[in-house]
Design a protein around this motif. Structure first.
Motif, PDB file in Angstrom:
ATOM      1  N   LEU A  27       0.946  -1.171   0.044  1.00  0.00           N
ATOM      2  CA  LEU A  27      -0.035  -0.233  -0.017  1.00  0.00           C
ATOM      3  C   LEU A  27       0.862   1.285   0.055  1.00  0.00           C
ATOM      4  CD1 LEU A  27      -2.946   1.056   0.235  1.00  0.00           C
ATOM      5  CD2 LEU A  27      -2.879   1.074   2.741  1.00  0.00           C
ATOM      6  N   ARG A  31       0.890   4.055  -3.042  1.00  0.00           N
ATOM      7  CA  ARG A  31       0.540   5.460  -2.677  1.00  0.00           C
ATOM      8  C   ARG A  31       1.486   6.293  -3.064  1.00  0.00           C
ATOM      9  NH1 ARG A  31      -4.203   5.032   0.764  1.00  0.00           N
ATOM     10  NH2 ARG A  31      -5.346   3.579  -0.991  1.00  0.00           N
ATOM     11  N   SER A  42      -3.724   2.297 -12.759  1.00  0.00           N
ATOM     12  CA  SER A  42      -4.379   2.095 -11.480  1.00  0.00           C
ATOM     13  C   SER A  42      -3.704   1.543 -10.526  1.00  0.00           C
ATOM     14  CB  SER A  42      -5.780   1.385 -12.084  1.00  0.00           C
ATOM     15  OG  SER A  42      -5.111  -0.019 -12.408  1.00  0.00           O
ATOM     16  N   GLU A  43      -4.022   1.368  -9.319  1.00  0.00           N
ATOM     17  CA  GLU A  43      -3.203   0.990  -8.262  1.00  0.00           C
ATOM     18  C   GLU A  43      -3.025  -0.561  -8.462  1.00  0.00           C
ATOM     19  OE1 GLU A  43      -4.370   4.293  -4.790  1.00  0.00           O
ATOM     20  OE2 GLU A  43      -5.161   2.035  -4.532  1.00  0.00           O
ATOM     21  N   GLY A  44      -3.851  -1.282  -9.022  1.00  0.00           N
ATOM     22  CA  GLY A  44      -3.870  -2.850  -9.029  1.00  0.00           C
ATOM     23  C   GLY A  44      -2.847  -3.319  -9.942  1.00  0.00           C
ATOM     24  N   TYR A  47       0.614  -4.307  -8.729  1.00  0.00           N
ATOM     25  CA  TYR A  47       1.006  -5.771  -8.296  1.00  0.00           C
ATOM     26  C   TYR A  47       1.313  -6.548  -9.252  1.00  0.00           C
ATOM     27  CZ  TYR A  47      -0.489  -3.730  -3.933  1.00  0.00           C
ATOM     28  OH  TYR A  47      -0.692  -2.917  -2.899  1.00  0.00           O
TER      29      TYR A  47
ATOM     30  N   VAL B  35      -3.530  -7.965  -4.043  1.00  0.00           N
ATOM     31  CA  VAL B  35      -4.501  -6.883  -4.176  1.00  0.00           C
ATOM     32  C   VAL B  35      -5.622  -7.174  -3.049  1.00  0.00           C
ATOM     33  CG1 VAL B  35      -6.579  -6.231  -5.669  1.00  0.00           C
ATOM     34  CG2 VAL B  35      -4.330  -6.852  -6.911  1.00  0.00           C
ATOM     35  N   GLU B  37      -4.641  -7.997  -0.201  1.00  0.00           N
ATOM     36  CA  GLU B  37      -4.112  -7.514   0.805  1.00  0.00           C
ATOM     37  C   GLU B  37      -4.131  -5.866   1.046  1.00  0.00           C
ATOM     38  OE1 GLU B  37       0.403  -7.606   2.585  1.00  0.00           O
ATOM     39  OE2 GLU B  37      -0.150  -9.320   1.320  1.00  0.00           O
ATOM     40  N   HIS B  38      -3.781  -5.359  -0.262  1.00  0.00           N
ATOM     41  CA  HIS B  38      -3.881  -3.984  -0.445  1.00  0.00           C
ATOM     42  C   HIS B  38      -5.147  -3.168  -0.117  1.00  0.00           C
ATOM     43  CE1 HIS B  38      -3.357  -0.025  -2.741  1.00  0.00           C
ATOM     44  NE2 HIS B  38      -4.811  -0.225  -2.940  1.00  0.00           N
ATOM     45  N   ALA B  41      -5.610  -3.376   3.745  1.00  0.00           N
ATOM     46  CA  ALA B  41      -4.778  -2.382   4.263  1.00  0.00           C
ATOM     47  C   ALA B  41      -5.611  -1.098   4.362  1.00  0.00           C
ATOM     48  CB  ALA B  41      -3.401  -2.475   3.865  1.00  0.00           C
ATOM     49  N   ALA B  42      -6.011  -0.878   2.966  1.00  0.00           N
ATOM     50  CA  ALA B  42      -6.480   0.482   2.680  1.00  0.00           C
ATOM     51  C   ALA B  42      -7.752   0.831   3.866  1.00  0.00           C
ATOM     52  CB  ALA B  42      -6.727   0.684   1.358  1.00  0.00           C
ATOM     53  N   SER B  44      -8.418  -0.579   6.649  1.00  0.00           N
ATOM     54  CA  SER B  44      -7.999  -0.908   7.954  1.00  0.00           C
ATOM     55  C   SER B  44      -7.606   0.524   8.511  1.00  0.00           C
ATOM     56  CB  SER B  44      -7.116  -1.891   8.318  1.00  0.00           C
ATOM     57  OG  SER B  44      -5.774  -1.417   7.918  1.00  0.00           O
ATOM     58  N   ILE B  57     -11.951   2.966  -2.585  1.00  0.00           N
ATOM     59  CA  ILE B  57     -10.718   2.205  -2.636  1.00  0.00           C
ATOM     60  C   ILE B  57     -10.699   1.208  -4.058  1.00  0.00           C
ATOM     61  CG2 ILE B  57      -9.733   0.371  -1.570  1.00  0.00           C
ATOM     62  CD1 ILE B  57     -10.435   1.529   1.307  1.00  0.00           C
ATOM     63  N   GLU B  60      -9.790   3.038  -7.030  1.00  0.00           N
ATOM     64  CA  GLU B  60      -8.411   3.481  -7.262  1.00  0.00           C
ATOM     65  C   GLU B  60      -7.510   2.237  -7.508  1.00  0.00           C
ATOM     66  OE1 GLU B  60      -6.615   6.491  -5.358  1.00  0.00           O
ATOM     67  OE2 GLU B  60      -8.318   7.075  -6.781  1.00  0.00           O
ATOM     68  N   VAL B  61      -8.087   1.014  -7.125  1.00  0.00           N
ATOM     69  CA  VAL B  61      -7.358  -0.441  -7.501  1.00  0.00           C
ATOM     70  C   VAL B  61      -7.409  -0.484  -9.062  1.00  0.00           C
ATOM     71  CG1 VAL B  61      -7.218  -2.528  -7.000  1.00  0.00           C
ATOM     72  CG2 VAL B  61      -7.551  -1.298  -5.151  1.00  0.00           C
TER      73      VAL B  61
END
Lengths: 113, 198
Positions: A27, A31, A42-44, A47, B35, B37-38, B41-42, B44, B57, B60-61
């Motif tokens: 994360l 970020r 995108s964030e995914g 990974y 993913v 886990e991400h 975490a986001a 939490s 969230i 964004e992913v």
């Protein structure tokens, strides 16, 4: 299209560079990438890259306890990753200077003619 | 985390796993677990996540579809034969066999009045090899929805052509073969873009 191609080339080395000071968890890494660069779509997708870097042996993962309780996967630079990053840094400096030189030259040429 | 948030994440993860099904299984598992886990975490980091927080969230992913698209660039196929070539060969052989059967049948009248059924073997052999290639190319389509759609359409078009052969009267002669050929060309024209990316 152009952005996607440049992204693919440079992003993996940005990830390696972010891990140079020390391991980070997913994360946190994602970020930093999305806040400071326009490099990720995108964030995914980060990974996917991390999975590939791990298969390449440039990155390894380790589990560490987090203050929140749940263990987190940390990504760390390997010896091979550090060597690849050093190599990229040299290539990149030459590439950047070369492209900048041509771009800047193209402007001054236009003003002369 | 409220119940609905949990089910939104669960739904997202199952769609993601489905979309990643074209990747090597250990890579797909690895990506999905990172993913997941991400997301955890986001979530939490937010004291009382509302449904809108979860949706933000996930946005964004990125959508499972977009991650799958990026996955085929990140892990390009290592196959020796391109999907384009494979699909072309599969269709030419299968459709060619059906077209050949429709146009020429499988019996020939010899000059001495006897009949030869040798061509049947040719059509069956072509169709067998062709449909095997079509099966192989369909397994390589990464997006699950497209894979199912194309597999069903391949079957439907082949069955449709065979029905046409049975229904169209024989006296129209070569026109029958042309109708079949037209059907196959139109189908390939409509679907060939599927094979260009890989």
């Amino acid at each position: 299209m152009l952005m996607a191609q440049m992204r693919r080339g440079a992003l993996q080395y940005c990830v390696l560079a972010l891990l140079r000071p020390g391991p980070r968890y997913g994360l946190e890494l994602v970020r930093v990438l999305s806040d400071t660069t326009s490099l990720i779509a995108s964030e995914g997708t980060v990974y996917l890259l991390l999975s590939r870097l791990r298969l390449l042996g440039h990155v390894r993962t380790e589990w560490r306890d987090s203050p929140q309780g749940a263990a987190r996967r940390y990504y760390a630079l390997t010896e091979a990753g550090a060597i690849a990053l050093d190599g990229f840094e040299i290539l990149w400096a030459g590439f950047r200077d070369g492209v900048d030189g041509i771009l800047e030259g193209s402007r001054s040429d236009a003003s002369i003619s | 985390m409220p119940r609905s948030a949990e089910s939104i994440v669960k739904d997202y993860m199952s769609r993601l796993q489905e979309q990643l099904s074209g990747l090597p299984p250990d890579v797909a598992r690895d990506v999905a677990s990172q993913v997941s886990e991400h997301i955890a975490a986001a979530l939490s980091a937010i004291p009382n996540p509302a449904e809108s927080d979860v949706r933000n969230i996930l946005e964004e992913v990125g959508s499972p579809q977009s991650i799958a698209t990026a996955a085929s660039a990140e892990f390009p196929s290592t196959h020796k034969v391109s999907l384009r070539t494979l699909s072309f060969a599969g269709y030419v052989l299968t459709f060619g066999a059906i077209w050949g059967y429709a146009t020429y049948g499988y019996t020939f009248n010899n000059s001495d009045g006897s009949r030869d059924t040798g061509m049947l073997f040719v059509w069956v052999a072509m169709a067998t090899v062709g449909s095997t290639l079509i099966g192989l190319k369909n397994r390589r389509i990464r997006d699950r929805r497209t894979r199912v759609r194309i597999t069903l359409s391949d079957g439907a078009v082949s069955v449709g052509a065979i029905v046409l052969i049975a229904v169209l009267p024989d006296f129209i002669g070569m026109v029958k073969g042309l109708v079949i050929l037209g059907l196959f060309s139109a189908y390939y024209y409509k679907t060939w873009h599927v094979y260009q990316a890989a």
